[in-house]
Design a protein around this motif. Sequence first.
Motif, PDB file in Angstrom:
ATOM      1  N   GLU A 101     -30.294 101.182  48.378  1.00 54.46           N
ATOM      2  CA  GLU A 101     -29.272 101.649  49.322  1.00 54.46           C
ATOM      3  C   GLU A 101     -29.446 103.136  49.615  1.00 54.46           C
ATOM      4  O   GLU A 101     -29.366 103.574  50.771  1.00 54.46           O
ATOM      5  CB  GLU A 101     -27.878 101.391  48.760  1.00 54.46           C
ATOM      6  N   CYS A 130     -37.416 100.947  37.487  1.00 55.97           N
ATOM      7  CA  CYS A 130     -36.173 100.304  37.039  1.00 55.97           C
ATOM      8  C   CYS A 130     -36.483  99.104  36.139  1.00 55.97           C
ATOM      9  O   CYS A 130     -35.847  98.907  35.087  1.00 55.97           O
ATOM     10  CB  CYS A 130     -35.347  99.862  38.247  1.00 55.97           C
ATOM     11  N   ARG A 134     -29.777  94.641  38.627  1.00 58.37           N
ATOM     12  CA  ARG A 134     -29.411  94.491  40.035  1.00 58.37           C
ATOM     13  C   ARG A 134     -28.618  95.704  40.531  1.00 58.37           C
ATOM     14  O   ARG A 134     -28.850  96.196  41.644  1.00 58.37           O
ATOM     15  CB  ARG A 134     -28.575  93.225  40.220  1.00 58.37           C
ATOM     16  N   THR A 135     -27.727  96.196  39.704  1.00 63.09           N
ATOM     17  CA  THR A 135     -26.922  97.355  40.095  1.00 63.09           C
ATOM     18  C   THR A 135     -27.791  98.581  40.318  1.00 63.09           C
ATOM     19  O   THR A 135     -27.638  99.307  41.308  1.00 63.09           O
ATOM     20  CB  THR A 135     -25.877  97.658  39.011  1.00 63.09           C
ATOM     21  N   VAL A 136     -28.731  98.796  39.409  1.00 62.77           N
ATOM     22  CA  VAL A 136     -29.603  99.972  39.525  1.00 62.77           C
ATOM     23  C   VAL A 136     -30.497  99.867  40.759  1.00 62.77           C
ATOM     24  O   VAL A 136     -30.628 100.819  41.537  1.00 62.77           O
ATOM     25  CB  VAL A 136     -30.450 100.130  38.248  1.00 62.77           C
ATOM     26  N   HIS A 140     -30.070  97.974  43.410  1.00 67.56           N
ATOM     27  CA  HIS A 140     -29.233  98.025  44.610  1.00 67.56           C
ATOM     28  C   HIS A 140     -28.911  99.474  44.977  1.00 67.56           C
ATOM     29  O   HIS A 140     -28.974  99.863  46.155  1.00 67.56           O
ATOM     30  CB  HIS A 140     -27.944  97.240  44.360  1.00 67.56           C
ATOM     31  N   SER A 141     -28.561 100.262  43.987  1.00 67.68           N
ATOM     32  CA  SER A 141     -28.233 101.669  44.240  1.00 67.68           C
ATOM     33  C   SER A 141     -29.433 102.444  44.771  1.00 67.68           C
ATOM     34  O   SER A 141     -29.314 103.231  45.714  1.00 67.68           O
ATOM     35  CB  SER A 141     -27.707 102.313  42.963  1.00 67.68           C
ATOM     36  N   ASP A 171     -26.291  89.785  31.444  1.00 72.07           N
ATOM     37  CA  ASP A 171     -25.884  91.189  31.421  1.00 72.07           C
ATOM     38  C   ASP A 171     -27.040  92.106  31.812  1.00 72.07           C
ATOM     39  O   ASP A 171     -26.859  93.066  32.568  1.00 72.07           O
ATOM     40  CB  ASP A 171     -25.380  91.536  30.018  1.00 72.07           C
ATOM     41  N   ASP A 229     -27.665  91.708  35.598  1.00 72.92           N
ATOM     42  CA  ASP A 229     -26.617  92.371  36.386  1.00 72.92           C
ATOM     43  C   ASP A 229     -26.820  93.884  36.392  1.00 72.92           C
ATOM     44  O   ASP A 229     -26.650  94.542  37.420  1.00 72.92           O
ATOM     45  CB  ASP A 229     -25.241  92.033  35.808  1.00 72.92           C
ATOM     46  N   GLY A 230     -27.173  94.423  35.233  1.00 76.67           N
ATOM     47  CA  GLY A 230     -27.423  95.865  35.172  1.00 76.67           C
ATOM     48  C   GLY A 230     -28.616  96.276  36.022  1.00 76.67           C
ATOM     49  O   GLY A 230     -28.581  97.295  36.726  1.00 76.67           O
TER      50      GLY A 230
END
Length: 218
Positions: free
Chosen positions: A87, A52, A79-81, A83-84, A73, A76-77
């Motif tokens: 999880e 990632c 972190r989203t990847v 996190h997914s 930005d 944040d992108g």
Amino acid sequence: LFTSFSVYLSLCLYPYPQAELGLNEHHQNEVINYMRFARFKRGLCLKTVDSCFQDLKDSRLVEETFTVDEVIDMLDGLRTVVHSEVESELINTTYTNVLLLRQLFSQAEKWYLKLQTDVSELENRELLEQVAEFEKSEFTSSNKKPSADLIKPKLAPLNEGGSELLNKTVACLQEENEKLKTRLRTIETQATAALDEKSKLEKSLKDLQMIQGDQKVN
């Protein structure tokens, strides 16, 4: 998470020697087999997280300077990847552990056993440190290779303790069977005696009726 699950699943809070789990050889090999699987899954997860960050470097870090908004930005992108991915791996780990518990419980139910777990002990720091020491000893220092016993795709039959339990069950059933046979013989004897008594009473009744009939005629 893998390690914390395996520590309580396979141990019962005994005073283990250093780098040992206090289990018999077969069960310790099963633990090692599971830990090998957990290490493999953990390595894949870490590689995914690394990829990632590498993808971000390759796709977004192509300029020499960035504004604050652009950096925010990108973070944040990322972190989203991440996190997914994390999880998804944690959910898969939970389902994998449930399947492992299912295998163990299924084996126990075949012997009419009821296993119990204490979830609160999964965060026992002392036990976790002992498992970490055991993992270090098994996979770092010795660099042991998997043997044929450690790569079986299915759980082996319960050999240790199973025969003793089976013998006790058979002995118990045989004893109960003998008791039932004795009780049946007693009931048969009582029934035979009751039939004999009934026959005697019927004969006595017929004799009495014949005597009464003769008296009426006279």
